[in-house]
Design a protein around this motif. Structure first.
Motif, mmCIF file in Angstrom:
data_model
loop_
_atom_site.group_PDB
_atom_site.id
_atom_site.type_symbol
_atom_site.label_atom_id
_atom_site.label_comp_id
_atom_site.label_asym_id
_atom_site.label_seq_id
_atom_site.Cartn_x
_atom_site.Cartn_y
_atom_site.Cartn_z
ATOM 1 N N TYR A 216 13.093 -40.494 -13.925
ATOM 2 C CA TYR A 216 12.933 -40.567 -12.898
ATOM 3 C C TYR A 216 13.478 -38.874 -12.732
ATOM 4 C CZ TYR A 216 12.699 -45.297 -11.431
ATOM 5 O OH TYR A 216 12.317 -46.850 -11.330
ATOM 6 N N PRO A 217 12.042 -38.119 -12.683
ATOM 7 C CA PRO A 217 12.569 -36.716 -12.780
ATOM 8 C C PRO A 217 12.772 -35.969 -11.609
ATOM 9 C CG PRO A 217 10.181 -37.402 -12.368
ATOM 10 C CD PRO A 217 10.743 -38.762 -12.811
ATOM 11 N N LYS A 218 12.814 -37.025 -10.483
ATOM 12 C CA LYS A 218 13.841 -36.478 -9.669
ATOM 13 C C LYS A 218 14.743 -37.773 -8.901
ATOM 14 C CE LYS A 218 10.960 -33.226 -8.197
ATOM 15 N NZ LYS A 218 10.014 -33.062 -9.977
ATOM 16 N N GLY A 219 15.116 -37.906 -10.231
ATOM 17 C CA GLY A 219 16.722 -38.904 -9.921
ATOM 18 C C GLY A 219 15.788 -40.414 -8.921
ATOM 19 N N SER B 212 20.199 -29.083 -11.307
ATOM 20 C CA SER B 212 20.390 -27.616 -11.204
ATOM 21 C C SER B 212 20.473 -27.386 -12.982
ATOM 22 C CB SER B 212 21.321 -27.358 -10.249
ATOM 23 O OG SER B 212 22.304 -28.147 -10.668
ATOM 24 N N TYR B 213 21.094 -27.515 -13.561
ATOM 25 C CA TYR B 213 21.867 -27.999 -14.830
ATOM 26 C C TYR B 213 20.679 -27.462 -15.186
ATOM 27 C CZ TYR B 213 24.385 -27.472 -19.020
ATOM 28 O OH TYR B 213 25.194 -27.141 -20.532
ATOM 29 N N LEU B 214 20.005 -28.545 -15.847
ATOM 30 C CA LEU B 214 18.217 -29.015 -16.228
ATOM 31 C C LEU B 214 17.654 -27.831 -16.000
ATOM 32 C CD1 LEU B 214 16.605 -31.302 -18.406
ATOM 33 C CD2 LEU B 214 15.529 -31.163 -15.587
ATOM 34 N N ASN B 215 17.557 -27.464 -14.884
ATOM 35 C CA ASN B 215 15.750 -26.243 -14.964
ATOM 36 C C ASN B 215 16.663 -24.324 -14.335
ATOM 37 O OD1 ASN B 215 14.210 -27.781 -13.823
ATOM 38 N ND2 ASN B 215 15.149 -28.228 -12.085
ATOM 39 N N VAL C 299 8.194 -27.445 -21.028
ATOM 40 C CA VAL C 299 8.120 -28.554 -21.610
ATOM 41 C C VAL C 299 9.877 -29.089 -21.611
ATOM 42 C CG1 VAL C 299 8.433 -29.762 -24.061
ATOM 43 C CG2 VAL C 299 6.127 -28.176 -22.902
ATOM 44 N N CYS C 300 10.123 -30.448 -22.122
ATOM 45 C CA CYS C 300 10.757 -31.364 -21.569
ATOM 46 C C CYS C 300 11.106 -32.010 -23.483
ATOM 47 C CB CYS C 300 10.994 -31.849 -20.509
ATOM 48 S SG CYS C 300 13.178 -32.681 -20.629
ATOM 49 N N PHE D 22 6.666 -30.115 -17.087
ATOM 50 C CA PHE D 22 7.264 -31.277 -16.321
ATOM 51 C C PHE D 22 8.013 -30.853 -14.951
ATOM 52 C CE2 PHE D 22 11.805 -32.347 -15.421
ATOM 53 C CZ PHE D 22 11.960 -33.959 -16.294
ATOM 54 N N SER D 23 7.710 -29.408 -15.261
ATOM 55 C CA SER D 23 8.303 -28.971 -13.404
ATOM 56 C C SER D 23 7.089 -29.666 -12.287
ATOM 57 C CB SER D 23 8.573 -27.677 -13.261
ATOM 58 O OG SER D 23 7.251 -26.901 -13.308
ATOM 59 N N ASN D 24 5.785 -30.515 -12.655
ATOM 60 C CA ASN D 24 4.777 -30.166 -11.853
ATOM 61 C C ASN D 24 4.473 -31.842 -11.996
ATOM 62 O OD1 ASN D 24 3.742 -27.139 -11.064
ATOM 63 N ND2 ASN D 24 3.037 -27.576 -13.552
ATOM 64 N N LEU D 25 6.127 -32.965 -12.424
ATOM 65 C CA LEU D 25 5.604 -33.984 -12.390
ATOM 66 C C LEU D 25 5.765 -34.412 -11.249
ATOM 67 C CD1 LEU D 25 7.654 -35.088 -15.762
ATOM 68 C CD2 LEU D 25 5.550 -34.465 -15.414
#
Length: 239
Positions: A137-140, A209-212, A223-224, A112-115
């Motif tokens: 949208y992984p970055k909003g 920030s809360y997700l990560n 993994v999400c 997920f962090s590499n999307l």
């Protein structure tokens, strides 16, 4: 809507509006997230839209916040009428919420962090004889860009939907807490889907920030796990 007596029968008006309260100390306006301009349909059986929990009373009554100063408050509205129609008639079929079995779809997103792409779509799934997908949208997206994940439920195939065909859906989008299952993050809504509005969801679904944050359980081994529960409660077709 204050006066619809001149509209005749079968009218409907599609409106985007924002309600706000004035901060008299800072000369700014508070617009709650849920009041940020979703399209609403006004008609003979639905003359009002609003928000049961617009602002907490404690926050409103605190003079230091500027909303109630000298026993005076200032509310306002911005209204944009998108479309006004006269509907000849429609055939509406509804189910009781308790009798509509929700379809549950699970989307496991690895690395997920590499999307890197702006948005991603799940595989297509079927609920209530309609094809659906989750858009993420992984970055909003839009106002939430860089601060939140944005997530929406979307109709995957519009070819079977004619003008005047509408689908009333109750749905939940969820990010699973993989450590503590009772602390899943989710949002729920009930809305009409149609050709002109084929997705519903939230720009600000969850703060990045809360997700990560380590230990919150939403990202485990990068993994999400995203889930959708969809219940089709009604179908409306123009006559």
């Amino acid at each position: 809507m204050a006066d619809s007596s001149s509209f005749g029968s079968g009218w409907e008006v599609f409106v985007i509006f924002r309600l706000f309260v004035h901060d008299q100390n800072e000369d700014t306006y508070l617009i709650p997230q849920d009041a940020m301009g979703n399209e609403r349909r006004f008609h003979g059986l639905k003359l009002e839209w609003g928000f049961d929990q617009f602002i907490p009373l404690k926050e409103f009554n605190d003079a230091s916040n500027g909303y109630l100063v000298g026993d005076t408050c200032i509310f306002g509205a911005e209204v944009f009428v998108k479309e006004r129609n006269i509907v000849k008639g429609e055939c509406l079929s509804m189910k009781k919420f308790t009798s509509a079995s929700p379809y549950k779809y699970v989307w496991k997103i690895k690395n997920f962090s590499n999307l890197e792409a702006k948005s991603y779509e799940s595989e297509v799934f079927v609920a209530g004889d309609q094809k659906w997908k989750i858009q993420l949208y992984p970055k909003g997206h839009r106002v939430a860009s860089g601060s939140h994940i944005s997530m929406y439920l979307e109709l995957a195939d519009l070819s079977t939907i004619t003008r005047g065909f509408k689908i009333y859906v109750h749905f939940t989008l969820r990010i699973r807490n993989q450590v503590q299952s009772i602390h899943n993050h989710y949002k729920t809504a009930s809305d009409w889907f149609r050709t002109s509005i084929d997705n519903w969801g939230w720009h600000k679904f969850i703060e990045l920030s809360y997700l990560n944050k380590a230990g919150n359980g939403f990202l485990v081994n990068d993994v999400c796990i995203v889930e959708a529960e969809v219940s089709v409660l009604g179908i409306s077709e123009a006559l």
